[in-house]
Design an enzyme around this catalytic site. Structure first.
Site: not given
Length: 545
Positions: A131-132, A134, A136-138, A152, A288
């Site tokens: 996953a990417s 704004s 961070a990315q995992v 992350k 969220d």
């Protein structure tokens, strides 16, 4: 010096984007900005963009300004007291999906934060992220002990960019307060300050890790929801390592429900039950819970991810909210109105009869429908609109609660169209009220108050002694502000300087526009444009340089 240059360059970029999209009402801030907006509108491509609705232009401007403004727009989408409904709907379309950053930068961040290369801490580490976004990315990985984890990693330089953009938002809020007095009731600077506190928490993974730990402890004994464990030894401010959860994203469940392996009724029940436990039992909820952050395990248990945004509900607010919902269910609108006054949500001199009538006018058409078709989130949204008419102070935590509830209701009904939120939440709320407002709850409250009184009593001797010492040393002094005449003189001086800079800025803007229209290169029109922006800034804050 470099910091000032970056701030100036970023502010110039933001002002140009706002002028390009003719964002209302910012396009009417001042003469130089109006002039810039008019000049840019002479270009055919810009004129085509401006044919879009004001709502779409604002959304596109925020997307172009970057991740901080995207997050700010998403936050504003819940603030119905600030944005009209049509703008709020458009802001909900903001997306922060972005291409991943290079794996070499991932390695560099891990090296710097964990103190060694990737292979020193992980047996395997996927190069491509799962996953990417704004911020961070995992990446999927395996620890040296063989445990599957999700790592992350924060985007490079995102902390500096967010801090810079917070300064820009603060400047824009000051512009709104200065040039748009009719917008002062929106409390732009306060809204920006609240957003700044929220996003600073999001870019500190240690805060997110502690929140995840709290949720895990809260739901340790529950069957509806599972929270992944934090691997503290492999987590820092910019790197967060958590247990890998194997499940199905809840938005994909609609397409898989036909296989019969996952019961949609159980899932929807778990959604409602887990959320109301968060709100009423714990007073601490995940704010969220969009479909991308909710996974469903094979046995129907929910797993929630991404703890960047949370909400808190005090015991007092939980009691008020429970009684308000109870009042609506029983159609006791007097109770609904009185609870708003008792809680201090509306002024104590509010006309309760008029408030009761307004609640009745709101609720009767809604409750004329079957109970299962009534959205609690929509009901609260309509209630907030009514309370605005009675000068209800903004309650950000309740707005966040309403927005989260609305999202979850939508997710639950997509899986199970027959979902009845009232039927599932009613027993949970009643049990909470019995537990907290009955004899047992009163005893617990009395014990808590006794502890507070005891703690306060232990401080009294020190307060008395300190006061007597200050009195004996003549430290109690009356401080008088500078004379109003001197203050008036300074204000006049600032005003004259501000007017001078504004005239200079307007002249430079006009000159740069004429050069641009004449087909000159950026080498010719950018220096006067730069000088105009600087003059504009000086005209805003002449006394703070």
């Amino acid at each position: 010096m470099l910091g000032h240059y970056r701030s100036f360059r970023r502010l110039t970029t933001i002002l140009l984007i706002l002028a390009h999209y003719d964002v209302e009402p910012l396009s009417t801030l001042s003469f130089p900005f109006r002039l810039l907006t008019w000049i840019m509108g002479l270009h055919p491509a810009v004129r085509r963009v401006r044919r879009l609705s004001a709502q779409v232009r604002l959304r596109k401007a925020m997307e172009e300004m970057g991740p901080t403004f995207i997050k700010f727009g998403q936050a504003l989408s819940t603030r119905t007291e600030i944005l009209p409904d049509d703008f709020s709907v458009e802001m909900k379309k903001l997306q922060d999906d972005v291409p991943p950053f290079p794996f070499a930068q991932v390695e560099e961040i891990i090296q710097k934060d964990l103190g060694g290369p990737v292979e020193q801490f992980f047996r395997t580490f996927a190069i491509n992220p799962v996953a990417s976004a704004s911020m961070a990315q995992v990446h999927r990985a395996t620890t040296l002990a063989g445990r599957e984890v999700a790592v992350k990693v924060m985007r490079p330089n995102v902390i500096a960019l967010v801090e810079l953009d917070i300064r820009m938002l603060t400047t824009l809020a000051e512009l709104v307060d200065t040039y748009l007095p009719e917008w002062r009731r929106m409390r732009a600077k306060q809204v920006v300050a609240e957003f700044a506190a929220s996003i600073r928490n999001e870019i500190n993974f240690q805060i997110e890790a502690s929140r995840a730990q709290k949720f895990r402890e809260n739901f340790r004994e529950d069957r509806e929801m599972r929270v992944p464990a934090v691997i503290w030894a492999l987590s820092t401010r910019r790197v967060l390592t958590m247990e890998w959860i194997e499940g199905v994203p809840i938005d994909e469940l609609v397409h898989r429900s036909a296989d019969g392996k996952i019961d949609p009724v159980t899932i929807s029940r778990n959604i409602v039950t887990s959320f109301f436990k968060q709100v009423f039992r714990d007073g601490y909820f995940h704010a969220d819970q969009h479909p991308g952050n909710i996974f469903v395990l094979a046995d129907g248990t929910l797993a929630i991810l991404d703890f960047g945004i949370v909400g808190r509900v005090s015991r007092q607010d939980r009691m008020v909210l429970a009684k308000i919902l109870q009042g609506f269910l029983q159609r006791d609108y007097r109770l609904v109105a009185e609870m708003h006054v008792v809680a201090g949500y509306v002024p104590h001199d509010t006309n309760v009869d008029a408030f009761e009538e307004a609640c009745q006018m709101l609720a009767e058409p809604i409750f004329g429908q079957p109970l299962k078709d009534i959205s609690i989130g929509n009901l609260l949204a309509e209630l907030f609109k009514v309370t605005e008419q009675f000068n209800m102070a903004v309650q950000p935590h309740l707005l966040l609660l309403q927005k989260t509830m609305l999202v979850l209701e939508g997710v639950g009904r997509e899986i199970n169209p027959d979902l009845n939120m009232w039927e599932l939440s009613g027993p949970l709320i009643r049990d909470w009220m019995t537990e907290n407002l009955g004899p047992k709850g009163r005893l617990l409250e009395a014990g808590a108050q006794a502890k507070k009184l005891y703690s306060a009593a232990t401080l009294v001797p020190d307060i008395i002694v300190n006061g007597l010492e200050r009195l004996s040393q003549d430290q109690f002094q009356l401080r008088i502000h500078p004379s109003s005449l001197e203050e008036l003189e300074r204000a006049v001086s600032r005003g004259l300087r501000s007017q001078t800079w504004a005239i200079v800025g307007g002249t430079l803007f006009l000159g740069s526009g004429l050069l641009l229209l004449g087909g000159q290169s950026a080498w010719w029109y950018m220096p006067p444009l730069t000088g105009a922006v600087l003059s504009y800034l000086f005209s805003i804050k002449p006394g703070e340089r």
